[in-house]
Design an enzyme around this catalytic site. Sequence first.
Site, PDB file in Angstrom:
ATOM      1  N   GLN A  24      30.883  17.575 -50.024  1.00 43.09           N
ATOM      2  CA  GLN A  24      32.136  16.917 -49.663  1.00 43.09           C
ATOM      3  C   GLN A  24      33.271  17.882 -49.993  1.00 43.09           C
ATOM      4  O   GLN A  24      33.309  18.437 -51.087  1.00 43.09           O
ATOM      5  CB  GLN A  24      32.240  15.644 -50.500  1.00 43.09           C
ATOM      6  CG  GLN A  24      33.322  14.695 -50.099  1.00 43.09           C
ATOM      7  CD  GLN A  24      33.433  13.556 -51.101  1.00 43.09           C
ATOM      8  OE1 GLN A  24      32.541  13.340 -51.908  1.00 43.09           O
ATOM      9  NE2 GLN A  24      34.521  12.846 -51.067  1.00 43.09           N
ATOM     10  N   SER A  75      38.829  17.364 -52.576  1.00 43.53           N
ATOM     11  CA  SER A  75      39.808  17.725 -53.619  1.00 43.53           C
ATOM     12  C   SER A  75      40.278  19.167 -53.492  1.00 43.53           C
ATOM     13  O   SER A  75      39.542  20.028 -52.999  1.00 43.53           O
ATOM     14  CB  SER A  75      39.196  17.545 -55.002  1.00 43.53           C
ATOM     15  OG  SER A  75      38.900  16.198 -55.230  1.00 43.53           O
ATOM     16  N   GLU A  87      30.763   5.281 -51.126  1.00 45.40           N
ATOM     17  CA  GLU A  87      30.595   5.654 -52.522  1.00 45.40           C
ATOM     18  C   GLU A  87      30.410   4.399 -53.383  1.00 45.40           C
ATOM     19  O   GLU A  87      29.601   4.357 -54.294  1.00 45.40           O
ATOM     20  CB  GLU A  87      31.808   6.461 -53.000  1.00 45.40           C
ATOM     21  CG  GLU A  87      31.623   7.054 -54.386  1.00 45.40           C
ATOM     22  CD  GLU A  87      32.743   8.013 -54.780  1.00 45.40           C
ATOM     23  OE1 GLU A  87      33.758   8.055 -54.068  1.00 45.40           O
ATOM     24  OE2 GLU A  87      32.576   8.703 -55.796  1.00 45.40           O
ATOM     25  N   GLU A 126      42.434   6.833 -65.465  1.00 48.81           N
ATOM     26  CA  GLU A 126      43.815   6.405 -65.215  1.00 48.81           C
ATOM     27  C   GLU A 126      43.984   5.901 -63.778  1.00 48.81           C
ATOM     28  O   GLU A 126      44.608   4.867 -63.543  1.00 48.81           O
ATOM     29  CB  GLU A 126      44.778   7.575 -65.487  1.00 48.81           C
ATOM     30  CG  GLU A 126      44.906   7.937 -66.968  1.00 48.81           C
ATOM     31  CD  GLU A 126      43.651   8.578 -67.574  1.00 48.81           C
ATOM     32  OE1 GLU A 126      42.858   9.182 -66.821  1.00 48.81           O
ATOM     33  OE2 GLU A 126      43.450   8.442 -68.797  1.00 48.81           O
TER      34      GLU A 126
END
Lengths: 391, 359
Positions: free
Chosen positions: A127, A130, A245, A367
């Site tokens: 993948q 990012s 996912e 977070e």
Amino acid sequence: MDFSDTPSDAAFRSRARAWLEAHAPKRGAGRTFKDDMDLLRAARGWQAAKADAGFAAITLPKKYGGGGGTAIEQVIYRQEEARFDTPFGVYEIGLGMCIPTLIEIGSDALKERYARPAICGKEIWCQLFSEPSAGSDLAALRTRAELVDGSWRVNGQKLWSTGAQFSDFGLLLARTDLNAPKHAGLTMFIIDMKAAGVEVRPIKQMTGEAEFNEVFFSDAIIPDDHRLTVPGGGWKGAMTTLMFERLNVGADIGLIDTLGLLDLLGTDAFADDLARDLLARWYLNDRGLKLLGYRAVTGLAKGQMPGPEQSITKLYLGRQAQEMADFVLDQRREYGALTGKDLGDWSAIERAWSFGAAMRIAGGTDEILRNIIAERVLGLPSEPRADKGVR
Amino acid sequence: MNFDFSEDLKLFADGLAKGLAAACTLADVRQCVVDGRFHAPSWQFLVDMGVPALALPESDGGAHLGMLPLALAAQAIGHALVPVPSFSSLYAFTNALMLADAAEAALWRHRISDGAVLGCVCLSVPQSLTFDGGYISGTSAPVLDGDCADCAIVLARGKNRTFVSVLVPLSDSGVRRERLASVDPSRPLSRLHFDRAPAILIGDEALIEHTRDAASVLLAFEQVGAATRALDITRDYVLQRETFGRVVGSYQAVKHRMAEMWCAIELAKAHSLYAAWALDSRSLDLPLAARSANAAASEAFRFAARECLQLHGGIGFTFEGNPQLFYRRSRLYSSLLGSPFDARAQIAARLMVGERPLN
């Protein structure tokens, strides 16, 4: 309420179990591999055997080499395989996220070409989402794809791409429109990882291993028929990937759990009241998450897709693995700062200490997950966006 | 795999929740704190809806529907935060009576099925509490609803250091009730003094053990319901209250705290659901599952109440504010069966001798 399988699920489970018993070793201390090549060889063989038996990509259509089964069967198979020692870390991303996305949104020609070789284990996928400046804020990504003479020319850099070093193809999210608002300027592609202009550099992790990579694109070319979404439709494609996912309900994350810790340490380690209190607290978390998994499977059986509430598992387990590791290492006093062979037979604890930290970051930091729960589940306002409307 | 309540039961619970919300506002709960008594109209509503009869056998005027409807009723009671004799009469006393063979027990089952009387329980045994020759003497630990109950089921010391479960009608002149100062006065605690009060033997220690387990499970549902309401009112408040030109609920520190509240409640809900299954199906898993539900739900409710108060700021610490109602109730409820620490010690002890859940 009923915890037993339906007759057809029970039949599937016994078929899976019988096949696993005949083809895989029982789970022991955990197999180690010399290097990537060693792991790859073992994983390829295992994947091919699974595909022959119909256990590779259980939910994907038979016409592409999948099992044509249900989401529940996938969960059942995963539960059964978890009791055996099988190679892990090569096909999970491709078959869990990339190929399901391809089958959901790709053209017939792309599905014909790519699905079967991936499912049989001949081709490996990674993948490419990012980037150095786009992790939690994925839509800020900058890798460019420009349409030049009917093909897409790609320039830029991806980061944290697990398995890219041995992948054949990648699911790429790139910016195709600099003038559109940031979420609307993205497009999703399939890219050949062996093509000219694609360079993979492994990143050495804290642990010394290198499972993830930087990937650099310098004028790499993607034919237009390898575009998976309409230009500008890439964000929707990425959300499809994310949905798959979440379907990894009950996936084994390879970190020690409370009962495993109790088996490893024995009862002597929990001699005092405070240690026993910790044991019970950890157990309550593990057990509660397992029961929430039963809830998710119940929802799947009724045709409901898992929602953002699935994030809860990752929120608890990474931190808990770190706590458990510190508990054990503290008991070793001065010897608790040793690693590797000098620590002794405590690799599961060392793994909890290091990969517990990784787990709190990979696939959505603690977070970000709390933001998602607060916003999507509780309906609280989204974070103030200084980038709103930014191009 | 079907790990959920049936749609019929959920509809039933929705009806109860709506009725209770109409019968009792948080202002009414506050008035009960001032008055030091439970909310009679809400209890009457539950009686009218047949809640006390849900689990009782048909031969005793019950509906014989098992424990699952009662679990959902408990959650609705919790969500409305209504102060009613739920733990004492509906959960503990009812379950204890259902295990008792004595003819007197059948009589009391009949009486509680239509809500005509209330029961209470005394589950721990102070040194002095003894049963001998049909009479009980001694002083109890704090008993919820001991001020208004008509009958008590008490664990006492019998002969030869054994423990016995006895039924004690509280109208006898040998019973004196001493009101204690409860942290939540809407749920009063009392000490019961017995001076050779007539008592009927209904079972051994196992009866009270099972009663504790059953009451833990049902109380956990009430705690989950109340914790959810604490989160609900916190959400309403932080979406309306502004500081520095933004609603408070848009700050990440607040959002993350509330995400943690939600996580704790979800885990407690999952434990409670499993424990309800174990109770209803008489599974061997009940003792471990009941303690798990008790520990998880007590902690979740306490955490939700604590952070509900905190996120309301100064108004949360006032008598006129609603958070105090949750803060009080959560403190009281975690004491009813000992403590979450005790529950966890027992969970650890079971795990350490190799006990594991069946499913």
